[in-house]
Design an enzyme around this catalytic site. Structure first.
Site, mmCIF file in Angstrom:
data_model
loop_
_atom_site.group_PDB
_atom_site.id
_atom_site.type_symbol
_atom_site.label_atom_id
_atom_site.label_comp_id
_atom_site.label_asym_id
_atom_site.label_seq_id
_atom_site.Cartn_x
_atom_site.Cartn_y
_atom_site.Cartn_z
ATOM 1 N N GLU A 160 0.798 -1.236 0.000
ATOM 2 C CA GLU A 160 0.000 0.000 0.000
ATOM 3 C C GLU A 160 0.831 1.286 0.000
ATOM 4 O O GLU A 160 0.572 2.210 0.772
ATOM 5 C CB GLU A 160 -0.981 -0.006 1.187
ATOM 6 C CG GLU A 160 -1.907 -1.211 1.159
ATOM 7 C CD GLU A 160 -2.889 -1.277 2.333
ATOM 8 O OE1 GLU A 160 -2.779 -0.438 3.252
ATOM 9 O OE2 GLU A 160 -3.753 -2.154 2.319
ATOM 10 N N ASN A 201 2.123 -5.006 -3.206
ATOM 11 C CA ASN A 201 0.728 -5.382 -2.941
ATOM 12 C C ASN A 201 -0.103 -4.131 -2.647
ATOM 13 O O ASN A 201 0.337 -3.246 -1.914
ATOM 14 C CB ASN A 201 0.730 -6.308 -1.707
ATOM 15 C CG ASN A 201 -0.608 -6.970 -1.430
ATOM 16 O OD1 ASN A 201 -1.202 -7.581 -2.315
ATOM 17 N ND2 ASN A 201 -1.076 -6.867 -0.197
ATOM 18 N N HIS A 237 -10.432 -6.642 -1.979
ATOM 19 C CA HIS A 237 -11.474 -6.515 -0.943
ATOM 20 C C HIS A 237 -12.651 -5.822 -1.623
ATOM 21 O O HIS A 237 -12.600 -4.606 -1.857
ATOM 22 C CB HIS A 237 -10.977 -5.658 0.219
ATOM 23 C CG HIS A 237 -9.840 -6.282 0.979
ATOM 24 N ND1 HIS A 237 -10.008 -7.390 1.780
ATOM 25 C CD2 HIS A 237 -8.529 -5.958 1.062
ATOM 26 C CE1 HIS A 237 -8.847 -7.723 2.330
ATOM 27 N NE2 HIS A 237 -7.932 -6.859 1.908
ATOM 28 N N GLU A 267 -5.930 -10.914 -1.232
ATOM 29 C CA GLU A 267 -6.710 -10.720 0.004
ATOM 30 C C GLU A 267 -8.202 -10.718 -0.291
ATOM 31 O O GLU A 267 -8.960 -9.932 0.279
ATOM 32 C CB GLU A 267 -6.325 -9.390 0.668
ATOM 33 C CG GLU A 267 -4.835 -9.231 0.908
ATOM 34 C CD GLU A 267 -4.465 -8.000 1.730
ATOM 35 O OE1 GLU A 267 -5.365 -7.348 2.308
ATOM 36 O OE2 GLU A 267 -3.264 -7.701 1.794
ATOM 37 N N ASP A 269 -11.989 -10.813 -0.386
ATOM 38 C CA ASP A 269 -13.226 -11.081 0.322
ATOM 39 C C ASP A 269 -14.322 -10.256 -0.333
ATOM 40 O O ASP A 269 -14.039 -9.274 -1.022
ATOM 41 C CB ASP A 269 -13.153 -10.884 1.848
ATOM 42 C CG ASP A 269 -12.542 -9.578 2.312
ATOM 43 O OD1 ASP A 269 -12.582 -8.579 1.560
ATOM 44 O OD2 ASP A 269 -12.029 -9.540 3.453
HETATM 45 C C1 XIL Z 1 -5.961 -6.307 8.419
HETATM 46 C C2 XIL Z 1 -6.278 -7.470 9.349
HETATM 47 O O1 XIL Z 1 -7.221 -8.311 8.723
HETATM 48 C C3 XIL Z 1 -6.818 -6.957 10.654
HETATM 49 O O2 XIL Z 1 -6.972 -8.036 11.582
HETATM 50 C C4 XIL Z 1 -5.850 -5.917 11.247
HETATM 51 O O3 XIL Z 1 -6.415 -5.364 12.407
HETATM 52 C C5 XIL Z 1 -5.569 -4.811 10.237
HETATM 53 O O4 XIL Z 1 -5.081 -5.385 9.053
HETATM 54 N N1 XIL Z 1 -4.921 -4.739 3.693
HETATM 55 C C6 XIL Z 1 -3.868 -5.503 4.126
HETATM 56 C C7 XIL Z 1 -4.049 -6.370 5.313
HETATM 57 O O5 XIL Z 1 -2.833 -5.561 3.455
HETATM 58 O O6 XIL Z 1 -2.844 -6.546 6.024
HETATM 59 C C8 XIL Z 1 -5.114 -5.846 6.231
HETATM 60 O O7 XIL Z 1 -5.305 -6.802 7.268
HETATM 61 C C9 XIL Z 1 -6.388 -5.613 5.456
HETATM 62 C C10 XIL Z 1 -6.167 -4.593 4.376
#
Ligand code: XIL
Length: 348
Positions: A160, A201, A237, A267, A269
């Site tokens: 990020e 990422n 996401h 990631e 979802d």
């Molecule tokens: C999130 C986790 O799921 C949470 O448990 C934590 O509190 C914060 O981080 N992008 C990412 C992940 O790269 O590392 C993040 O994970 C979600 C968004």
């Protein structure tokens, strides 16, 4: 009938005749897991793992090891959890995850070496000089990658670094070291494990737009300076109401592939209202399936990783109030429609 409706009816028919998950743990079950089907197609299908249930919940371990051939650390490999103080590393949870992956013959995505969030307070609160912060970055990356050298094949090196405005995010590292902290981070990781595949990422950079253009330009820039970068992670996401266009994601994957990048969906979802209707679950299944089909059809897309696997353990309800139920298994580890449809797709 559209292809998705056909898959849906096949999935529902399979449920009626007894879903594989409700059968005894026999050969039929093993051959029809996402893991077995994806392995046969040369795809990594993975899940982010939470340390708590991995340590304490046998059902969690069972589904994880049975259904996935890859895992990643939801939190325990971030700098905050790994580095409680400048002197100490806290390896136990990360080691447990790596041990679990190895005993279950699963690949690992290490996540994440450099991120502006989940930093230890001792890093965030001090006024570092440039050389001091470079030394911290180097020491941290070297220690973590060296510890798991040869065991973690893929690392999210920087997470990020591009902001929502498509400019370089003004993180501590960017402001104190300068934008070249990215090159340095990839270089330190490569020195520690020359065989590891190193990824950039990010989120909201899946399709086409200002942010994914910025990520593409960043990769070009890193390559032009000889930086060892091998892949890009698209977080994914997403929601059912506004998922990225698959045509746009395909174009984006192709332009990254043309730069020589491997692409992982890192990631995924698909959040829906906390108390979903059947329609929400169908819409969710479609988004999961669209991304799976896309990844299967693009040779550069080699891994599809979900951000968790069960609605019992998901970051969504606390980060997106009102939303939940974002993963392919429900709170009781039963497969949802998204699972059934992906299983049909992988079976074909
Ligand atoms: C999130 C986790 O799921 C949470 O448990 C934590 O509190 C914060 O981080 N992008 C990412 C992940 O790269 O590392 C993040 O994970 C979600 C968004």
């Amino acid at each position: 009938m559209t292809r998705f409706l056909l898959l849906l009816s096949l999935a529902l028919a399979a449920c009626d005749s007894g879903s594989p998950m409700s059968e005894e743990n026999d050969d039929t079950h093993t051959e029809t897991t996402l893991r077995a089907l994806a392995t046969a197609k040369g795809l990594h299908v993975g899940a982010a793992v939470a340390a708590g249930p991995l340590a304490s919940d046998p059902a969690y371990r069972e589904v994880l090891g049975t259904e996935f051939n890859m895992l990643t650390a939801e939190n325990v490999m971030k700098m905050g959890p790994l580095r409680p103080s400048p002197q100490a590393f806290s390896w136990d949870d990360a080691d447990a995850l790596v041990d679990f992956a190895e005993s279950n013959d699963m690949a690992i995505r290490g996540h994440a070496l450099v991120w502006h969030s989940s930093l230890p307070s001792w890093v965030e609160s001090a006024n570092w000089g440039r050389q001091e912060l470079i030394a911290i970055l180097q020491e941290h990356i070297t220690a973590v990658v060296t510890r798991y050298s040869g065991r973690i094949a893929h690392w999210d090196v920087v997470n990020e670094a591009v902001g929502d405005d498509a400019r370089r995010r003004p993180t501590l590292f960017n402001e104190v070291i300068g934008p070249e902290y990215l090159q340095m981070a990839f270089g330190f990781a490569h020195d520690a494990d020359p065989d590891a595949k190193l990824f950039y990422n990010d989120y909201s950079a899946e399709g086409l737009g200002a942010k994914s253009d910025a990520v593409y330009a960043l990769v070009q820039e890193l390559l032009s300076t000889g930086t060892p970068i091998h892949g890009v992670g698209l977080q994914m996401h997403v929601t059912t109401s506004n998922p990225p266009s698959m045509d746009a994601v395909r174009s984006n994957i192709r332009r990254l592939a043309a730069l020589g990048m491997e692409v992982h969906i890192t990631e995924m979802d698909v959040r829906i209202p906390e108390s979903p209707t059947d329609g929400d679950l169908v819409a969710q299944a479609q988004v999961y399936n669209d991304v799976l089909e896309l990844c299967l059809s693009e040779s550069a897309c080699t891994s599809l990783v979900f951000w968790g696997f069960t609605d019992r353990h998901s970051w969504i309800p606390s980060f997106f109030p009102g939303f939940g139920a974002a993963l392919p298994f429900d709170e009781n580890y039963q497969p949802k429609l998204a699972y059934q449809v992906m299983q049909q797709t992988l079976s074909n």
